[in-house]
Design a protein around this motif. Structure first.
Motif, PDB file in Angstrom:
ATOM      1  N   GLY A  30       0.789  -1.221   0.000  1.00 58.57           N
ATOM      2  CA  GLY A  30       0.000   0.000   0.000  1.00 58.57           C
ATOM      3  C   GLY A  30       0.821   1.270   0.000  1.00 58.57           C
ATOM      4  O   GLY A  30       0.276   2.359   0.246  1.00 58.57           O
ATOM      5  N   GLU A  31       2.113   1.172  -0.307  1.00 58.59           N
ATOM      6  CA  GLU A  31       2.979   2.357  -0.347  1.00 58.59           C
ATOM      7  C   GLU A  31       3.295   2.730  -1.788  1.00 58.59           C
ATOM      8  O   GLU A  31       3.427   1.867  -2.663  1.00 58.59           O
ATOM      9  CB  GLU A  31       4.284   2.101   0.396  1.00 58.59           C
ATOM     10  CG  GLU A  31       5.201   3.315   0.446  1.00 58.59           C
ATOM     11  CD  GLU A  31       6.512   3.075   1.180  1.00 58.59           C
ATOM     12  OE1 GLU A  31       7.183   4.067   1.521  1.00 58.59           O
ATOM     13  OE2 GLU A  31       6.862   1.897   1.409  1.00 58.59           O
ATOM     14  N   ARG A  78       3.899 -11.186 -10.547  1.00 60.83           N
ATOM     15  CA  ARG A  78       3.658 -10.598  -9.231  1.00 60.83           C
ATOM     16  C   ARG A  78       4.297  -9.228  -9.081  1.00 60.83           C
ATOM     17  O   ARG A  78       3.822  -8.385  -8.336  1.00 60.83           O
ATOM     18  CB  ARG A  78       4.197 -11.536  -8.141  1.00 60.83           C
ATOM     19  CG  ARG A  78       3.570 -12.906  -8.122  1.00 60.83           C
ATOM     20  CD  ARG A  78       2.132 -12.863  -7.644  1.00 60.83           C
ATOM     21  NE  ARG A  78       2.054 -12.506  -6.234  1.00 60.83           N
ATOM     22  CZ  ARG A  78       1.152 -11.683  -5.720  1.00 60.83           C
ATOM     23  NH1 ARG A  78       0.268 -11.087  -6.493  1.00 60.83           N
ATOM     24  NH2 ARG A  78       1.136 -11.427  -4.424  1.00 60.83           N
ATOM     25  N   VAL A  79       5.417  -9.029  -9.777  1.00 62.19           N
ATOM     26  CA  VAL A  79       6.120  -7.744  -9.772  1.00 62.19           C
ATOM     27  C   VAL A  79       6.111  -7.262 -11.217  1.00 62.19           C
ATOM     28  O   VAL A  79       6.991  -7.588 -12.005  1.00 62.19           O
ATOM     29  CB  VAL A  79       7.556  -7.890  -9.222  1.00 62.19           C
ATOM     30  CG1 VAL A  79       8.282  -6.545  -9.211  1.00 62.19           C
ATOM     31  CG2 VAL A  79       7.538  -8.494  -7.818  1.00 62.19           C
ATOM     32  N   ARG A  80       5.099  -6.486 -11.562  1.00 65.08           N
ATOM     33  CA  ARG A  80       4.764  -6.203 -12.968  1.00 65.08           C
ATOM     34  C   ARG A  80       5.393  -4.891 -13.409  1.00 65.08           C
ATOM     35  O   ARG A  80       5.217  -3.857 -12.774  1.00 65.08           O
ATOM     36  CB  ARG A  80       3.247  -6.136 -13.113  1.00 65.08           C
ATOM     37  CG  ARG A  80       2.755  -6.139 -14.549  1.00 65.08           C
ATOM     38  CD  ARG A  80       2.918  -7.500 -15.189  1.00 65.08           C
ATOM     39  NE  ARG A  80       1.997  -7.715 -16.275  1.00 65.08           N
ATOM     40  CZ  ARG A  80       2.206  -7.297 -17.529  1.00 65.08           C
ATOM     41  NH1 ARG A  80       3.290  -6.650 -17.843  1.00 65.08           N
ATOM     42  NH2 ARG A  80       1.291  -7.547 -18.465  1.00 65.08           N
ATOM     43  N   TYR A  81       6.119  -4.967 -14.518  1.00 58.93           N
ATOM     44  CA  TYR A  81       6.766  -3.788 -15.092  1.00 58.93           C
ATOM     45  C   TYR A  81       5.930  -3.247 -16.233  1.00 58.93           C
ATOM     46  O   TYR A  81       5.538  -3.991 -17.137  1.00 58.93           O
ATOM     47  CB  TYR A  81       8.164  -4.169 -15.590  1.00 58.93           C
ATOM     48  CG  TYR A  81       8.867  -3.088 -16.373  1.00 58.93           C
ATOM     49  CD1 TYR A  81       9.197  -1.876 -15.782  1.00 58.93           C
ATOM     50  CD2 TYR A  81       9.237  -3.296 -17.697  1.00 58.93           C
ATOM     51  CE1 TYR A  81       9.857  -0.884 -16.489  1.00 58.93           C
ATOM     52  CE2 TYR A  81       9.906  -2.318 -18.413  1.00 58.93           C
ATOM     53  CZ  TYR A  81      10.208  -1.113 -17.810  1.00 58.93           C
ATOM     54  OH  TYR A  81      10.869  -0.133 -18.513  1.00 58.93           O
ATOM     55  N   ALA A 143       1.333  -7.736  -7.050  1.00 59.19           N
ATOM     56  CA  ALA A 143       1.549  -7.208  -5.705  1.00 59.19           C
ATOM     57  C   ALA A 143       2.319  -5.899  -5.765  1.00 59.19           C
ATOM     58  O   ALA A 143       2.154  -5.028  -4.912  1.00 59.19           O
ATOM     59  CB  ALA A 143       2.310  -8.225  -4.857  1.00 59.19           C
ATOM     60  N   VAL A 144       3.184  -5.784  -6.772  1.00 59.10           N
ATOM     61  CA  VAL A 144       4.000  -4.585  -6.977  1.00 59.10           C
ATOM     62  C   VAL A 144       3.865  -4.171  -8.433  1.00 59.10           C
ATOM     63  O   VAL A 144       3.949  -5.013  -9.335  1.00 59.10           O
ATOM     64  CB  VAL A 144       5.485  -4.843  -6.648  1.00 59.10           C
ATOM     65  CG1 VAL A 144       6.321  -3.590  -6.898  1.00 59.10           C
ATOM     66  CG2 VAL A 144       5.653  -5.321  -5.210  1.00 59.10           C
ATOM     67  N   GLY A 173      -3.655  -2.320  -1.257  1.00 57.24           N
ATOM     68  CA  GLY A 173      -2.470  -3.060  -0.846  1.00 57.24           C
ATOM     69  C   GLY A 173      -1.365  -3.177  -1.861  1.00 57.24           C
ATOM     70  O   GLY A 173      -0.269  -3.659  -1.549  1.00 57.24           O
ATOM     71  N   MET A 174      -1.609  -2.759  -3.104  1.00 56.21           N
ATOM     72  CA  MET A 174      -0.569  -2.835  -4.114  1.00 56.21           C
ATOM     73  C   MET A 174       0.532  -1.812  -3.815  1.00 56.21           C
ATOM     74  O   MET A 174       0.239  -0.682  -3.418  1.00 56.21           O
ATOM     75  CB  MET A 174      -1.163  -2.577  -5.504  1.00 56.21           C
ATOM     76  CG  MET A 174      -0.185  -2.748  -6.653  1.00 56.21           C
ATOM     77  SD  MET A 174      -0.975  -2.381  -8.263  1.00 56.21           S
ATOM     78  CE  MET A 174      -2.153  -3.741  -8.367  1.00 56.21           C
ATOM     79  N   ALA A 175       1.776  -2.193  -3.972  1.00 55.23           N
ATOM     80  CA  ALA A 175       2.897  -1.264  -3.831  1.00 55.23           C
ATOM     81  C   ALA A 175       3.230  -0.693  -5.209  1.00 55.23           C
ATOM     82  O   ALA A 175       3.262  -1.422  -6.202  1.00 55.23           O
ATOM     83  CB  ALA A 175       4.112  -1.960  -3.240  1.00 55.23           C
ATOM     84  N   LEU A 176       3.461   0.611  -5.264  1.00 60.03           N
ATOM     85  CA  LEU A 176       3.745   1.297  -6.521  1.00 60.03           C
ATOM     86  C   LEU A 176       5.141   1.894  -6.482  1.00 60.03           C
ATOM     87  O   LEU A 176       5.499   2.587  -5.524  1.00 60.03           O
ATOM     88  CB  LEU A 176       2.733   2.419  -6.764  1.00 60.03           C
ATOM     89  CG  LEU A 176       1.247   2.072  -6.734  1.00 60.03           C
ATOM     90  CD1 LEU A 176       0.416   3.342  -6.898  1.00 60.03           C
ATOM     91  CD2 LEU A 176       0.905   1.070  -7.822  1.00 60.03           C
TER      92      LEU A 176
END
Length: 211
Positions: A30-31, A78-81, A143-144, A173-176
């Motif tokens: 969430g950040e 999960r860690v999407r660019y 997630a990110v 909750g997703m981190a950006l």
């Protein structure tokens, strides 16, 4: 009694390549964190290193699980660019989405044309391609989300709609982690600010206080 420390959503320790780093960074669930810096300073390179698209060494964890414990496709789901200029491998827009009908409500929220999913990629404007690439990334429910200049091609009204959508996912909750040249974007997103200087991360340089 000592409180348990929450596991960071994303953590980098000593991440480096022959061209940049080392990088140490943590993001909580969430950040939002923005990276600012001159063109060529290494912002895009860092995002690609985190996504395991460019060679790198060092430690990277997602929710306490090491990147080395996942395959490349598993990690990138999960860690999407989301690149500043995303690739398109098929002629039609719809072919780039597993379930195009599920994207339609989000496309409407971004005020994209109602028929956009039936269009050819060649018919899209730069801004439409950028927004659809974002929706494609969000469709994986990562997630990110690693974003490289996500609003660079957009008008102010479109920027506001994209930022509202990103903030909604952050609150869930997703981190950006965003690379941006927009000096006001961190404040609008409630984001922590870092600067990239000579391919190293550092805190922002604050203006001197008046005497």
């Amino acid at each position: 009694m000592t409180e348990a420390r929450e596991t960071p959503r994303l953590r980098l320790r000593g991440l480096r390549s022959a061209h940049a780093g080392p990088f140490d960074l943590t993001l909580a669930a969430g950040e939002a964190v923005t990276i600012q810096g001159a063109s060529g300073s290494g912002k895009s390179l860092l995002l690609r290193m985190i996504a395991d698209l460019d060679p790198s060494v060092g430690d990277v964890w997602l929710d306490g699980v090491a990147r080395t414990g996942m395959t490349g496709p598993q990690w990138r789901a999960r860690v999407r660019y989301c690149a500043a200029e995303s690739g398109w491998w098929a002629e039609s827009v719809a072919a780039h989405f597993a379930m195009p009908e599920a994207i339609a409500p989000l496309a409407a929220r971004l005020a994209l044309p109602e028929a956009v999913l039936g269009m050819a990629v060649s018919q899209l404007s730069s801004g439409e391609r950028q927004q659809l690439a974002l929706l494609r990334a969000l469709g994986d429910a990562p997630a990110v989300l690693l974003l490289d200049e996500p609003t660079a091609a957009l008008d102010p009204a479109s920027v506001a709609r994209v930022e509202a959508l990103l903030d909604e996912h952050r609150r869930a909750g997703m981190a950006l982690l965003l690379a941006t040249h927009d000096p006001a974007q961190p404040q609008r997103l409630g984001a922590r600010v870092l600067r990239m200087v000579d391919r190293r991360l550092c805190p922002p340089v604050l203006p001197a206080m008046p005497a």
